[in-house]
Write a protein that holds these residues in place. Structure first.
Motif, PDB file in Angstrom:
ATOM      1  N   PRO A 194       0.813  -1.226   0.000  1.00 26.97           N
ATOM      2  CA  PRO A 194       0.000   0.000   0.000  1.00 26.97           C
ATOM      3  C   PRO A 194       0.844   1.272   0.000  1.00 26.97           C
ATOM      4  O   PRO A 194       1.893   1.353   0.634  1.00 26.97           O
ATOM      5  CB  PRO A 194      -0.812  -0.107   1.294  1.00 26.97           C
ATOM      6  CG  PRO A 194      -0.818  -1.564   1.620  1.00 26.97           C
ATOM      7  CD  PRO A 194       0.519  -2.084   1.150  1.00 26.97           C
ATOM      8  N   ILE A 195       0.354   2.288  -0.701  1.00 28.37           N
ATOM      9  CA  ILE A 195       0.953   3.623  -0.749  1.00 28.37           C
ATOM     10  C   ILE A 195      -0.090   4.591  -0.191  1.00 28.37           C
ATOM     11  O   ILE A 195      -1.262   4.548  -0.585  1.00 28.37           O
ATOM     12  CB  ILE A 195       1.349   4.019  -2.182  1.00 28.37           C
ATOM     13  CG1 ILE A 195       2.382   3.025  -2.740  1.00 28.37           C
ATOM     14  CG2 ILE A 195       1.893   5.441  -2.224  1.00 28.37           C
ATOM     15  CD1 ILE A 195       2.699   3.245  -4.215  1.00 28.37           C
ATOM     16  N   TYR A 196       0.349   5.490   0.697  1.00 26.62           N
ATOM     17  CA  TYR A 196      -0.569   6.384   1.394  1.00 26.62           C
ATOM     18  C   TYR A 196      -0.267   7.850   1.059  1.00 26.62           C
ATOM     19  O   TYR A 196       0.881   8.222   0.785  1.00 26.62           O
ATOM     20  CB  TYR A 196      -0.465   6.185   2.905  1.00 26.62           C
ATOM     21  CG  TYR A 196      -0.672   4.747   3.333  1.00 26.62           C
ATOM     22  CD1 TYR A 196      -1.959   4.224   3.451  1.00 26.62           C
ATOM     23  CD2 TYR A 196       0.416   3.922   3.606  1.00 26.62           C
ATOM     24  CE1 TYR A 196      -2.145   2.901   3.846  1.00 26.62           C
ATOM     25  CE2 TYR A 196       0.226   2.598   3.994  1.00 26.62           C
ATOM     26  CZ  TYR A 196      -1.051   2.094   4.120  1.00 26.62           C
ATOM     27  OH  TYR A 196      -1.235   0.794   4.489  1.00 26.62           O
ATOM     28  N   ALA A 197      -1.314   8.691   1.128  1.00 33.42           N
ATOM     29  CA  ALA A 197      -1.141  10.129   0.910  1.00 33.42           C
ATOM     30  C   ALA A 197      -0.347  10.729   2.061  1.00 33.42           C
ATOM     31  O   ALA A 197      -0.620  10.448   3.227  1.00 33.42           O
ATOM     32  CB  ALA A 197      -2.497  10.805   0.791  1.00 33.42           C
ATOM     33  N   ALA A 198       0.641  11.559   1.742  1.00 32.04           N
ATOM     34  CA  ALA A 198       1.508  12.133   2.770  1.00 32.04           C
ATOM     35  C   ALA A 198       0.864  13.301   3.504  1.00 32.04           C
ATOM     36  O   ALA A 198       1.352  13.713   4.555  1.00 32.04           O
ATOM     37  CB  ALA A 198       2.825  12.591   2.150  1.00 32.04           C
ATOM     38  N   ALA A 199      -0.243  13.836   2.976  1.00 36.47           N
ATOM     39  CA  ALA A 199      -0.936  14.962   3.601  1.00 36.47           C
ATOM     40  C   ALA A 199      -2.307  15.077   2.959  1.00 36.47           C
ATOM     41  O   ALA A 199      -2.541  14.537   1.871  1.00 36.47           O
ATOM     42  CB  ALA A 199      -0.145  16.256   3.425  1.00 36.47           C
ATOM     43  N   PRO A 200      -3.248  15.767   3.603  1.00 39.90           N
ATOM     44  CA  PRO A 200      -4.550  15.976   2.962  1.00 39.90           C
ATOM     45  C   PRO A 200      -4.396  16.882   1.741  1.00 39.90           C
ATOM     46  O   PRO A 200      -3.559  17.781   1.725  1.00 39.90           O
ATOM     47  CB  PRO A 200      -5.384  16.641   4.061  1.00 39.90           C
ATOM     48  CG  PRO A 200      -4.386  17.261   4.985  1.00 39.90           C
ATOM     49  CD  PRO A 200      -3.182  16.375   4.945  1.00 39.90           C
ATOM     50  N   GLY A 201      -5.170  16.638   0.730  1.00 38.49           N
ATOM     51  CA  GLY A 201      -5.070  17.457  -0.479  1.00 38.49           C
ATOM     52  C   GLY A 201      -6.034  17.000  -1.555  1.00 38.49           C
ATOM     53  O   GLY A 201      -6.944  16.192  -1.318  1.00 38.49           O
ATOM     54  N   ARG A 202      -5.794  17.497  -2.763  1.00 42.21           N
ATOM     55  CA  ARG A 202      -6.655  17.196  -3.910  1.00 42.21           C
ATOM     56  C   ARG A 202      -5.810  16.571  -5.013  1.00 42.21           C
ATOM     57  O   ARG A 202      -4.730  17.073  -5.346  1.00 42.21           O
ATOM     58  CB  ARG A 202      -7.329  18.479  -4.412  1.00 42.21           C
ATOM     59  CG  ARG A 202      -8.312  18.266  -5.570  1.00 42.21           C
ATOM     60  CD  ARG A 202      -9.061  19.561  -5.858  1.00 42.21           C
ATOM     61  NE  ARG A 202      -8.134  20.612  -6.245  1.00 42.21           N
ATOM     62  CZ  ARG A 202      -7.747  20.829  -7.519  1.00 42.21           C
ATOM     63  NH1 ARG A 202      -8.194  20.061  -8.502  1.00 42.21           N
ATOM     64  NH2 ARG A 202      -6.932  21.826  -7.789  1.00 42.21           N
ATOM     65  N   VAL A 203      -6.311  15.482  -5.575  1.00 44.80           N
ATOM     66  CA  VAL A 203      -5.607  14.797  -6.667  1.00 44.80           C
ATOM     67  C   VAL A 203      -5.720  15.658  -7.922  1.00 44.80           C
ATOM     68  O   VAL A 203      -6.829  15.984  -8.374  1.00 44.80           O
ATOM     69  CB  VAL A 203      -6.219  13.399  -6.922  1.00 44.80           C
ATOM     70  CG1 VAL A 203      -5.519  12.719  -8.103  1.00 44.80           C
ATOM     71  CG2 VAL A 203      -6.127  12.532  -5.668  1.00 44.80           C
ATOM     72  N   VAL A 204      -4.569  16.049  -8.479  1.00 42.23           N
ATOM     73  CA  VAL A 204      -4.561  16.911  -9.674  1.00 42.23           C
ATOM     74  C   VAL A 204      -4.119  16.149 -10.919  1.00 42.23           C
ATOM     75  O   VAL A 204      -4.299  16.645 -12.054  1.00 42.23           O
ATOM     76  CB  VAL A 204      -3.654  18.138  -9.461  1.00 42.23           C
ATOM     77  CG1 VAL A 204      -4.216  19.029  -8.368  1.00 42.23           C
ATOM     78  CG2 VAL A 204      -2.229  17.723  -9.143  1.00 42.23           C
ATOM     79  N   ARG A 205      -3.527  14.951 -10.745  1.00 46.16           N
ATOM     80  CA  ARG A 205      -3.130  14.194 -11.929  1.00 46.16           C
ATOM     81  C   ARG A 205      -3.072  12.709 -11.614  1.00 46.16           C
ATOM     82  O   ARG A 205      -2.435  12.299 -10.642  1.00 46.16           O
ATOM     83  CB  ARG A 205      -1.773  14.655 -12.460  1.00 46.16           C
ATOM     84  CG  ARG A 205      -1.336  13.912 -13.738  1.00 46.16           C
ATOM     85  CD  ARG A 205       0.010  14.375 -14.226  1.00 46.16           C
ATOM     86  NE  ARG A 205      -0.011  15.776 -14.594  1.00 46.16           N
ATOM     87  CZ  ARG A 205       1.070  16.453 -15.009  1.00 46.16           C
ATOM     88  NH1 ARG A 205       2.243  15.834 -15.066  1.00 46.16           N
ATOM     89  NH2 ARG A 205       0.970  17.720 -15.319  1.00 46.16           N
ATOM     90  N   VAL A 206      -3.716  11.925 -12.462  1.00 46.40           N
ATOM     91  CA  VAL A 206      -3.599  10.468 -12.463  1.00 46.40           C
ATOM     92  C   VAL A 206      -3.314  10.075 -13.922  1.00 46.40           C
ATOM     93  O   VAL A 206      -4.186  10.193 -14.776  1.00 46.40           O
ATOM     94  CB  VAL A 206      -4.891   9.778 -11.973  1.00 46.40           C
ATOM     95  CG1 VAL A 206      -4.750   8.259 -12.060  1.00 46.40           C
ATOM     96  CG2 VAL A 206      -5.199  10.184 -10.543  1.00 46.40           C
TER      97      VAL A 206
END
Length: 337
Positions: A245-257
């Motif tokens: 698993p890979i986790y988000a390092a901080a709260p935010g908004r996904v801008v690119r996938v």
């Protein structure tokens, strides 16, 4: 009516021959004397004295009066002693409570003194504004204000006798309360600073994107594992098995996938507050989509070997809008998470 009163008065008046005669008889009997003969045991001689009836009655009355006073004094003394014993018991209980509270007050004063010193030291460490400290009144002013307010209450207290005062501990407690009230500004200034810093830290990329990994390539200059040439590596390579698993390092908004054949393969870019952005590359699987809001520690992908790689790992980057890319290891070792 006046005539009847005059008749009654004349009947009982000393000028009335009958009344006067009765009074004379009483006086005559009262002045009669008795002879008392005293013969001491073992002595031949004796002596005697005379005493009137009035004198005998006087001494009898005096003896009865003194005896009555003595009995009354004994009864009153017993009642008073009983009340004293009850009051002593009650006073003893309250006195013990008073001693306990007095000791607790001393402990409170000592603890607050230490706390106040710590707050002042903290205010200095966080580069607090001196103007905030200037708003705190001097100790003399705080004490005099507390004393004045208590003295005013003493004058208005109807249960307090004139000239009486409250206990010294009440004065000390009121001074402590005034001191706490006036130093509330300092507490609020420290709290505001810490709250703001805590808020900043909670929204900064300080959460590790993987719980366990093997750091195979640090940030900075390195020899490329695919080309063999020296190059600038703008992130961290964190190796682990595919599917980790890979986790988000901080709260935010996904801008690119997106996906890149020659670069990061399947990768995600998340935009955070304060100009931070993070990149997660070479993923085998991605769980988020463009525009999605994510929380710190939320799983966003899995480790893979997509793109230009020699094995499964996460390529992790942190970049700041004005400064560009920075070493992610400095944030991961901040010790917050």
């Amino acid at each position: 009516m006046k005539k009847k009163i005059k008749e009654i008065t004349s009947v009982f008046s000393q000028d009335n021959p009958k009344i006067k005669k009765q009074i004379d008889k009483v006086k005559e009997k009262g002045h009669q004397r008795m002879t008392i003969l005293v013969i001491p045991h073992g002595y031949d001689s004796s002596f005697h004295f005379q005493i009137s009836h009035f004198t005998i009655l006087f001494f009898l009355g005096l003896t009865l009066g003194l005896l009555s006073l003595a009995i009354f004094g004994i009864v009153r003394s017993n009642n008073t002693q009983s009340q004293i014993n009850q009051l002593s018991k009650i006073y003893g209980t309250y006195f013990d409570t008073y001693i306990t509270h007095a000791n607790q007050l001393e402990e409170m004063k000592e603890e607050y003194s230490k706390l106040n010193e710590n707050m002042l030291e903290l205010f200095t460490l966080i580069d607090g504004n001196d103007e905030e400290l200037l708003k705190i009144p001097a100790e003399d002013w705080i004490e005099s204000t507390a004393v004045d307010s208590l003295q005013k209450e003493e004058k208005e207290d109807k249960q307090l006798d004139i000239g009486r005062k409250y206990l010294n501990e009440i004065y000390e407690l009121r001074q402590l309360k005034h001191r706490m009230d006036n130093y509330q500004r300092l507490v609020e200034a420290n709290f505001q600073f810490l709250y703001q810093r805590s808020d900043i830290l909670s929204r900064s990329p300080l959460f590790n994107p993987m719980y366990s990994y093997n750091l195979t390539s640090p940030f900075g200059m390195r020899k490329s594992p695919t080309t063999g040439y020296w190059e600038y590596h703008d992130g961290l390579d964190m190796a682990n098995a595919t599917g980790t698993p890979i986790y988000a390092a901080a709260p935010g908004r996904v801008v690119r996938v997106t996906y890149s054949n020659v670069g990061y393969g399947h990768h995600v870019i998340i935009q955070h507050d304060f100009g931070f952005s993070t990149l997660y590359g070479h993923c085998s699987r991605i769980y988020v989509r463009n525009g999605q809001e994510v929380k710190a520690g939320e799983q966003i992908a899995e480790v893979g070997a997509t793109g230009n790689v020699t094995g499964p790992h996460l390529h992790y980057e942190i970049f700041i809008s004005e400064e560009g890319k920075t070493d992610p290891e400095q944030y991961m070792q901040a010790g917050v998470f």
